[in-house]
Write a protein that holds these residues in place. Structure first.
Motif, PDB file in Angstrom:
ATOM      1  N   PHE A  13      58.936  20.755  24.245  1.00 11.74           N
ATOM      2  CA  PHE A  13      57.848  20.944  25.197  1.00 11.74           C
ATOM      3  C   PHE A  13      56.694  19.974  24.927  1.00 11.74           C
ATOM      4  O   PHE A  13      55.647  20.087  25.526  1.00 11.74           O
ATOM      5  CB  PHE A  13      57.331  22.384  25.136  1.00 11.74           C
ATOM      6  CG  PHE A  13      58.272  23.374  25.764  1.00 11.74           C
ATOM      7  CD1 PHE A  13      58.054  23.818  27.057  1.00 11.74           C
ATOM      8  CD2 PHE A  13      59.368  23.849  25.080  1.00 11.74           C
ATOM      9  CE1 PHE A  13      58.915  24.723  27.654  1.00 11.74           C
ATOM     10  CE2 PHE A  13      60.234  24.756  25.665  1.00 11.74           C
ATOM     11  CZ  PHE A  13      60.008  25.192  26.960  1.00 11.74           C
ATOM     12  N   VAL A  71      57.154  21.131  31.889  1.00  8.31           N
ATOM     13  CA  VAL A  71      55.937  21.063  31.068  1.00  8.31           C
ATOM     14  C   VAL A  71      55.599  19.604  30.764  1.00  8.31           C
ATOM     15  O   VAL A  71      54.436  19.190  30.863  1.00  8.31           O
ATOM     16  CB  VAL A  71      56.104  21.886  29.772  1.00  8.31           C
ATOM     17  CG1 VAL A  71      55.019  21.563  28.773  1.00  8.31           C
ATOM     18  CG2 VAL A  71      56.129  23.363  30.095  1.00  8.31           C
ATOM     19  N   ALA A  81      50.462  23.426  30.721  1.00  5.37           N
ATOM     20  CA  ALA A  81      51.677  24.117  31.174  1.00  5.37           C
ATOM     21  C   ALA A  81      51.348  25.372  31.980  1.00  5.37           C
ATOM     22  O   ALA A  81      52.199  25.866  32.722  1.00  5.37           O
ATOM     23  CB  ALA A  81      52.552  24.478  29.974  1.00  5.37           C
TER      24      ALA A  81
END
Length: 121
Positions: A13, A71, A81
């Motif tokens: 992420f 993200v 995000a």
């Protein structure tokens, strides 16, 4: 020059992902898979339950990579995000994501989430 890592792209992420990576390495292959399953289901009606099972397994397996890349697309646009929560708004959320996540270029140069993935160093 940055080297590309599928593991980092699909599972992490952190960082940024340009539009080209989003479309060419996530969206188009997934739609190709959906098309393949549809063609196989029409060509082999007896195998439809097996194909539905395969489709369901792949769909569940794509949740994490889809979130990770989404993200990173938001990071490329210099957004948190948390913006993904807009996808919970029917229709408007999808239109917003298509435009913001899929069509608009990320911020030029480095931002708080990393270096510009389009700039060659």
């Amino acid at each position: 020059m940055n080297s590309f890592s599928w593991r980092t792209f699909l599972l992490s992420f952190r960082g940024r992902a340009p539009r080209s990576d989003y479309w060419l390495r996530l969206v188009l292959p997934f739609f190709g898979f959906i098309l393949l399953i549809g063609v196989l289901a029409n060509a082999m009606p007896d195998a439809e339950p097996i194909l539905k099972t395969i489709f369901a397994v792949v769909l569940v397996a794509m949740v994490w990579p889809s979130l990770a890349v989404a993200v990173k697309r938001l990071h490329d646009r210099d957004k948190s995000a948390w913006w993904l929560l807009l996808l919970m708004i029917p229709v408007i959320g999808s239109i917003w994501w298509f435009v913001d996540g899929g069509c608009l270029r990320g911020t030029k140069g480095p931002n708080r989430y990393g270096n510009d993935p389009l700039k060659s160093y």
